[in-house]
Motif scaffolding. Structure first.
Motif, PDB file in Angstrom:
ATOM      1  N   LYS A 241       0.933  -1.167   0.003  1.00 29.66           N
ATOM      2  CA  LYS A 241      -0.119  -0.072   0.023  1.00 29.66           C
ATOM      3  C   LYS A 241       1.134   0.998  -0.373  1.00 29.66           C
ATOM      4  O   LYS A 241       0.550   2.638  -1.141  1.00 29.66           O
ATOM      5  N   ARG A 242       1.966   1.142   0.733  1.00 32.31           N
ATOM      6  CA  ARG A 242       2.362   2.727   0.801  1.00 32.31           C
ATOM      7  C   ARG A 242       3.724   2.395  -0.546  1.00 32.31           C
ATOM      8  O   ARG A 242       3.739   4.133  -0.901  1.00 32.31           O
ATOM      9  N   GLU A 243       4.152   2.090  -0.799  1.00 33.80           N
ATOM     10  CA  GLU A 243       4.483   1.604  -2.414  1.00 33.80           C
ATOM     11  C   GLU A 243       3.612   2.158  -3.232  1.00 33.80           C
ATOM     12  O   GLU A 243       3.920   3.074  -3.845  1.00 33.80           O
ATOM     13  N   ARG A 244       2.084   1.443  -3.015  1.00 29.23           N
ATOM     14  CA  ARG A 244       1.143   2.216  -4.546  1.00 29.23           C
ATOM     15  C   ARG A 244       1.229   3.663  -4.583  1.00 29.23           C
ATOM     16  O   ARG A 244       0.296   4.989  -5.242  1.00 29.23           O
ATOM     17  N   ALA A 245       0.840   3.965  -3.193  1.00 31.22           N
ATOM     18  CA  ALA A 245       1.042   5.730  -2.493  1.00 31.22           C
ATOM     19  C   ALA A 245       1.798   6.488  -3.310  1.00 31.22           C
ATOM     20  O   ALA A 245       1.642   7.555  -3.627  1.00 31.22           O
ATOM     21  N   ALA A 246       2.815   5.847  -2.620  1.00 30.97           N
ATOM     22  CA  ALA A 246       4.138   6.923  -3.616  1.00 30.97           C
ATOM     23  C   ALA A 246       4.085   6.616  -4.810  1.00 30.97           C
ATOM     24  O   ALA A 246       4.294   8.071  -5.769  1.00 30.97           O
ATOM     25  N   ARG A 247       3.642   5.609  -5.962  1.00 34.75           N
ATOM     26  CA  ARG A 247       3.779   5.566  -6.751  1.00 34.75           C
ATOM     27  C   ARG A 247       3.098   6.758  -7.527  1.00 34.75           C
ATOM     28  O   ARG A 247       3.223   7.849  -8.443  1.00 34.75           O
ATOM     29  N   ALA A 249       1.168   9.267  -6.021  1.00 34.59           N
ATOM     30  CA  ALA A 249       2.351  10.518  -5.549  1.00 34.59           C
ATOM     31  C   ALA A 249       2.992  10.995  -6.301  1.00 34.59           C
ATOM     32  O   ALA A 249       3.555  12.341  -6.898  1.00 34.59           O
ATOM     33  N   ALA A 250       4.149  10.454  -6.899  1.00 35.09           N
ATOM     34  CA  ALA A 250       4.860  10.586  -7.848  1.00 35.09           C
ATOM     35  C   ALA A 250       4.528  10.864  -9.531  1.00 35.09           C
ATOM     36  O   ALA A 250       4.779  11.957 -10.159  1.00 35.09           O
ATOM     37  N   LYS A 251       3.448  10.197  -9.629  1.00 38.86           N
ATOM     38  CA  LYS A 251       2.545  10.221 -10.795  1.00 38.86           C
ATOM     39  C   LYS A 251       1.993  11.924 -11.000  1.00 38.86           C
ATOM     40  O   LYS A 251       1.951  12.306 -11.352  1.00 38.86           O
ATOM     41  N   ARG A 252       1.433  11.783  -9.587  1.00 37.66           N
ATOM     42  CA  ARG A 252       0.946  12.968 -10.254  1.00 37.66           C
ATOM     43  C   ARG A 252       1.397  14.743  -9.807  1.00 37.66           C
ATOM     44  O   ARG A 252       1.670  15.862 -10.376  1.00 37.66           O
ATOM     45  N   ALA A 253       2.669  14.054  -9.112  1.00 32.70           N
ATOM     46  CA  ALA A 253       3.717  15.188  -9.094  1.00 32.70           C
ATOM     47  C   ALA A 253       4.146  15.590 -10.505  1.00 32.70           C
ATOM     48  O   ALA A 253       4.669  16.513 -10.953  1.00 32.70           O
ATOM     49  N   ALA A 254       3.616  14.392 -11.416  1.00 36.75           N
ATOM     50  CA  ALA A 254       5.355  14.892 -12.832  1.00 36.75           C
ATOM     51  C   ALA A 254       3.592  15.105 -13.849  1.00 36.75           C
ATOM     52  O   ALA A 254       3.986  14.994 -14.398  1.00 36.75           O
ATOM     53  N   GLY A 255       2.258  14.556 -13.432  1.00 42.77           N
ATOM     54  CA  GLY A 255       1.310  15.654 -14.077  1.00 42.77           C
ATOM     55  C   GLY A 255       0.962  14.980 -15.146  1.00 42.77           C
ATOM     56  O   GLY A 255       0.377  14.589 -15.896  1.00 42.77           O
ATOM     57  N   GLN A 256       1.224  13.088 -14.472  1.00 40.51           N
ATOM     58  CA  GLN A 256       1.255  11.878 -15.330  1.00 40.51           C
ATOM     59  C   GLN A 256      -0.176  11.323 -14.460  1.00 40.51           C
ATOM     60  O   GLN A 256      -0.719  11.325 -14.072  1.00 40.51           O
ATOM     61  N   GLN A 257      -1.324  11.153 -15.828  1.00 39.40           N
ATOM     62  CA  GLN A 257      -3.037  10.355 -15.008  1.00 39.40           C
ATOM     63  C   GLN A 257      -2.543   8.782 -14.332  1.00 39.40           C
ATOM     64  O   GLN A 257      -1.512   7.805 -15.702  1.00 39.40           O
ATOM     65  N   PRO A 258      -2.397   8.843 -13.427  1.00 35.86           N
ATOM     66  CA  PRO A 258      -2.567   7.150 -13.019  1.00 35.86           C
ATOM     67  C   PRO A 258      -3.625   5.418 -13.722  1.00 35.86           C
ATOM     68  O   PRO A 258      -4.269   6.187 -14.769  1.00 35.86           O
ATOM     69  N   THR A 259      -1.914   4.617 -14.245  1.00 40.21           N
ATOM     70  CA  THR A 259      -2.755   4.146 -15.428  1.00 40.21           C
ATOM     71  C   THR A 259      -3.824   2.800 -14.753  1.00 40.21           C
ATOM     72  O   THR A 259      -3.567   2.831 -13.252  1.00 40.21           O
ATOM     73  N   THR A 260      -4.368   2.612 -15.097  1.00 46.07           N
ATOM     74  CA  THR A 260      -5.319   1.096 -14.314  1.00 46.07           C
ATOM     75  C   THR A 260      -4.092  -0.399 -13.970  1.00 46.07           C
ATOM     76  O   THR A 260      -3.926  -0.427 -15.120  1.00 46.07           O
ATOM     77  N   ASP A 261      -3.840  -0.889 -13.083  1.00 48.09           N
ATOM     78  CA  ASP A 261      -3.252  -1.761 -13.262  1.00 48.09           C
ATOM     79  C   ASP A 261      -5.013  -2.743 -13.113  1.00 48.09           C
ATOM     80  O   ASP A 261      -5.254  -2.674 -11.769  1.00 48.09           O
TER      81      ASP A 261
END
Length: 266
Positions: A241-247, A249-261
């Protein structure tokens, strides 16, 4: 409900079972009523549990509408397939809509499947149960039928490579129906979990010994396997969960739309 895709998907699945040389140990399927609403509560040990859990109702001629996480419905391929099968979308942040949909389906005489653990158990033991299963069954006034699967984790589960090699045994045990009233959802959930824990032990004990030798990664630690203990599995879940939350957050910071897994969170 109009089912255009469910019958051919069932036929394709059964063909796959034959091609994979799978053997089935199924007991108690007579506990699934042939008509009327029924809620099937299944344990959750692998990503293919949706496919095999529905077999519990197959001898009674029923098609099961599973409650599944929203992320699968957001997927460009998984979403249309799930909707065509009339499965029920679950938003874990807001579960009222899925609760109402499940109750509506059940009152209309459908068979609905639910995973009370919500996510896959890495220890292959039962995790803590959510109270949703007993509350839905009580609200709809339908029987709650416990279902235990074993062997599905050997094909595809968390933390292990997929293995669709031939000759695996898949076991399904269907228990006697429970009839929750909703008066005490916590106590009734404990009753459901206790029944499924007994069923799980019985199912593992009846499973072919040559397919689960001591030390097998798919066997619970308390039974001589090398699976994580429930406590170790809980720590692994928290780390994920921590790893997924970090990913995210990193995508939001980079302005990317999170992908669906499709596998996220299960």
């Amino acid at each position: 409900m109009l089912d255009l895709t469910y019958p051919p998907i069932i036929a394709a699945a059964k063909t796959s079972f034959r091609l994979l040389g799978q053997r089935f140990q199924m007991t108690g399927t007579e506990h699934v009523p042939r008509r009327g609403g029924v809620l099937l509560a299944c344990n959750h040990i692998g990503y293919v549990d949706f496919v095999y859990g529905g077999l519990a109702a197959n001898p009674s001629g029923r098609k099961v509408r599973f409650m599944a996480k929203r992320e699968i419905f957001d997927h460009r391929i998984g979403g249309p397939v799930m909707r065509s099968l009339h499965h029920i979308e679950v938003d874990r942040g807001e579960g009222l809509a899925s609760f109402r949909t499940a109750v509506d389906y059940l009152r209309r005489g459908e068979a609905v499947g639910i995973f009370p653990e919500a996510t896959i158990s890495r220890s292959f033991e039962l995790k803590e149960f959510k109270t949703g299963a007993v509350r839905i069954a009580a609200e709809a006034g339908v029987p709650l039928v416990p279902v235990v699967m074993w062997g599905t984790q050997r094909m595809l589960t968390k933390g292990h490579p997929k293995d669709f090699s031939r000759g695996k045994t898949i076991a399904l045990t269907v228990g006697e129906p429970l009839h929750p009233t909703g008066a005490d959802p916590v106590a009734e959930t404990a009753e459901l979990r206790s029944a499924m824990a007994r069923m799980l032990d019985e199912t593992i004990a009846a499973y072919p010994a040559d397919e689960q030798p001591p030390g097998s990664w798919w066997l619970p630690a308390r039974l001589g396997g090398s699976a994580p203990t429930p406590e170790e599995a809980h720590e692994l879940d928290l780390a994920e969960k921590r790893e997924r939350a970090a990913r995210r957050a990193a995508k939001r910071a980079a302005g990317q739309q999170p992908t669906t897994d499709l596998s996220a969170g299960e």
